[in-house]
Design a protein around this motif. Structure first.
Motif, PDB file in Angstrom:
ATOM      1  N   GLN A  23      35.005  48.776  43.799  1.00 26.76           N
ATOM      2  CA  GLN A  23      35.434  47.993  42.639  1.00 26.76           C
ATOM      3  C   GLN A  23      36.203  46.729  43.041  1.00 26.76           C
ATOM      4  O   GLN A  23      36.242  45.766  42.298  1.00 26.76           O
ATOM      5  CB  GLN A  23      36.281  48.858  41.716  1.00 26.76           C
ATOM      6  CG  GLN A  23      36.609  48.175  40.412  1.00 26.76           C
ATOM      7  CD  GLN A  23      37.300  49.105  39.436  1.00 26.76           C
ATOM      8  OE1 GLN A  23      37.651  50.234  39.768  1.00 26.76           O
ATOM      9  NE2 GLN A  23      37.483  48.641  38.222  1.00 26.76           N
ATOM     10  N   LEU A  26      34.917  43.198  42.420  1.00 24.73           N
ATOM     11  CA  LEU A  26      35.059  42.541  41.116  1.00 24.73           C
ATOM     12  C   LEU A  26      36.261  41.614  41.087  1.00 24.73           C
ATOM     13  O   LEU A  26      36.238  40.566  40.443  1.00 24.73           O
ATOM     14  CB  LEU A  26      35.190  43.582  40.006  1.00 24.73           C
ATOM     15  CG  LEU A  26      34.047  44.570  39.904  1.00 24.73           C
ATOM     16  CD1 LEU A  26      34.330  45.592  38.817  1.00 24.73           C
ATOM     17  CD2 LEU A  26      32.746  43.848  39.661  1.00 24.73           C
ATOM     18  N   ARG A  27      37.322  41.993  41.791  1.00 24.68           N
ATOM     19  CA  ARG A  27      38.518  41.150  41.852  1.00 24.68           C
ATOM     20  C   ARG A  27      38.245  39.841  42.584  1.00 24.68           C
ATOM     21  O   ARG A  27      38.984  38.880  42.428  1.00 24.68           O
ATOM     22  CB  ARG A  27      39.651  41.895  42.543  1.00 24.68           C
ATOM     23  CG  ARG A  27      40.099  43.105  41.785  1.00 24.68           C
ATOM     24  CD  ARG A  27      41.268  43.773  42.485  1.00 24.68           C
ATOM     25  NE  ARG A  27      41.389  45.129  42.012  1.00 24.68           N
ATOM     26  CZ  ARG A  27      41.764  46.136  42.755  1.00 24.68           C
ATOM     27  NH1 ARG A  27      42.078  45.949  44.014  1.00 24.68           N
ATOM     28  NH2 ARG A  27      41.848  47.340  42.248  1.00 24.68           N
ATOM     29  N   SER A  30      34.639  38.018  40.119  1.00 19.59           N
ATOM     30  CA  SER A  30      34.863  37.688  38.704  1.00 19.59           C
ATOM     31  C   SER A  30      35.576  36.348  38.517  1.00 19.59           C
ATOM     32  O   SER A  30      35.148  35.536  37.690  1.00 19.59           O
ATOM     33  CB  SER A  30      35.625  38.803  37.997  1.00 19.59           C
ATOM     34  OG  SER A  30      34.826  39.959  37.931  1.00 19.59           O
ATOM     35  N   GLY A  52      30.945  52.968  43.990  1.00 18.02           N
ATOM     36  CA  GLY A  52      31.131  52.068  42.858  1.00 18.02           C
ATOM     37  C   GLY A  52      30.540  52.580  41.569  1.00 18.02           C
ATOM     38  O   GLY A  52      30.458  51.859  40.577  1.00 18.02           O
ATOM     39  N   TRP A  55      32.756  52.157  38.097  1.00 22.29           N
ATOM     40  CA  TRP A  55      32.830  50.854  37.443  1.00 22.29           C
ATOM     41  C   TRP A  55      31.460  50.389  36.995  1.00 22.29           C
ATOM     42  O   TRP A  55      31.328  49.725  35.971  1.00 22.29           O
ATOM     43  CB  TRP A  55      33.540  49.821  38.313  1.00 22.29           C
ATOM     44  CG  TRP A  55      32.810  49.333  39.520  1.00 22.29           C
ATOM     45  CD1 TRP A  55      32.950  49.792  40.790  1.00 22.29           C
ATOM     46  CD2 TRP A  55      31.847  48.283  39.569  1.00 22.29           C
ATOM     47  NE1 TRP A  55      32.121  49.084  41.632  1.00 22.29           N
ATOM     48  CE2 TRP A  55      31.437  48.145  40.900  1.00 22.29           C
ATOM     49  CE3 TRP A  55      31.304  47.431  38.612  1.00 22.29           C
ATOM     50  CZ2 TRP A  55      30.498  47.216  41.314  1.00 22.29           C
ATOM     51  CZ3 TRP A  55      30.372  46.498  39.031  1.00 22.29           C
ATOM     52  CH2 TRP A  55      29.983  46.402  40.361  1.00 22.29           C
ATOM     53  N   GLN A  58      30.951  51.980  33.688  1.00 21.57           N
ATOM     54  CA  GLN A  58      31.802  51.344  32.686  1.00 21.57           C
ATOM     55  C   GLN A  58      31.216  50.010  32.235  1.00 21.57           C
ATOM     56  O   GLN A  58      31.219  49.687  31.048  1.00 21.57           O
ATOM     57  CB  GLN A  58      33.226  51.146  33.230  1.00 21.57           C
ATOM     58  CG  GLN A  58      33.958  52.439  33.520  1.00 21.57           C
ATOM     59  CD  GLN A  58      34.081  53.306  32.279  1.00 21.57           C
ATOM     60  OE1 GLN A  58      34.494  52.837  31.242  1.00 21.57           O
ATOM     61  NE2 GLN A  58      33.712  54.562  32.396  1.00 21.57           N
ATOM     62  N   TRP A  59      30.730  49.224  33.164  1.00 22.69           N
ATOM     63  CA  TRP A  59      30.122  47.938  32.807  1.00 22.69           C
ATOM     64  C   TRP A  59      28.852  48.155  31.989  1.00 22.69           C
ATOM     65  O   TRP A  59      28.579  47.431  31.046  1.00 22.69           O
ATOM     66  CB  TRP A  59      29.827  47.134  34.061  1.00 22.69           C
ATOM     67  CG  TRP A  59      31.001  46.357  34.565  1.00 22.69           C
ATOM     68  CD1 TRP A  59      32.324  46.679  34.432  1.00 22.69           C
ATOM     69  CD2 TRP A  59      30.960  45.140  35.290  1.00 22.69           C
ATOM     70  NE1 TRP A  59      33.099  45.732  35.043  1.00 22.69           N
ATOM     71  CE2 TRP A  59      32.287  44.776  35.576  1.00 22.69           C
ATOM     72  CE3 TRP A  59      29.941  44.334  35.755  1.00 22.69           C
ATOM     73  CZ2 TRP A  59      32.621  43.640  36.282  1.00 22.69           C
ATOM     74  CZ3 TRP A  59      30.252  43.196  36.458  1.00 22.69           C
ATOM     75  CH2 TRP A  59      31.590  42.849  36.717  1.00 22.69           C
ATOM     76  N   ARG A  62      29.797  48.918  28.472  1.00 20.42           N
ATOM     77  CA  ARG A  62      30.245  47.716  27.766  1.00 20.42           C
ATOM     78  C   ARG A  62      29.060  46.970  27.165  1.00 20.42           C
ATOM     79  O   ARG A  62      29.138  46.442  26.065  1.00 20.42           O
ATOM     80  CB  ARG A  62      30.975  46.763  28.711  1.00 20.42           C
ATOM     81  CG  ARG A  62      32.399  47.075  28.923  1.00 20.42           C
ATOM     82  CD  ARG A  62      33.042  45.948  29.710  1.00 20.42           C
ATOM     83  NE  ARG A  62      34.329  46.350  30.210  1.00 20.42           N
ATOM     84  CZ  ARG A  62      35.106  45.608  30.974  1.00 20.42           C
ATOM     85  NH1 ARG A  62      34.714  44.387  31.328  1.00 20.42           N
ATOM     86  NH2 ARG A  62      36.265  46.045  31.392  1.00 20.42           N
TER      87      ARG A  62
END
Length: 102
Positions: A23, A26-27, A30, A52, A55, A58-59, A62
């Motif tokens: 994950q 992503l930091r 993004s 991973g 996440w 989760q994406w 979304r």
């Protein structure tokens, strides 16, 4: 870590097989796309053992949620890919898949 702080304005990034990425990526990516008003295309197959996978799931969720209007999630089975032959698909099934994949 090697791309952290890289300031090139990415308008679109593609992240393949995200279940294999931590994950933390992503930091890093993004902000790169946010600076340019860009997007991240994520494509892959869920992997129950992947680092991973949480996440990634989760994406994906979304993209199904109407409260996230700028997100989209799509799901296509391999056999719908017009660039793959039936023989090629069968070869992958025979050579690469395990019972966990079914």
């Amino acid at each position: 870590e090697k791309i952290r702080g890289f300031t090139f304005p990415f308008h679109r990034l593609s992240l393949d097989e995200p279940a294999q990425h931590h994950q933390k990526i992503l930091r890093v990516v993004s902000p790169m796309t946010a600076d340019a008003g860009g997007s991240i295309d994520v494509s892959g197959t869920p992997d129950h053992d992947g680092i991973g996978n949480f996440w990634f799931e989760q994406w994906f969720l979304r993209g199904l949620d109407e409260t996230w209007p700028t997100w989209a999630s799509l799901n296509f089975p391999t056999w719908c890919n017009p660039h793959l032959s039936e023989e090629g698909i069968q070869e992958v099934i025979d050579d690469c898949l395990t019972q966990d994949d079914y």
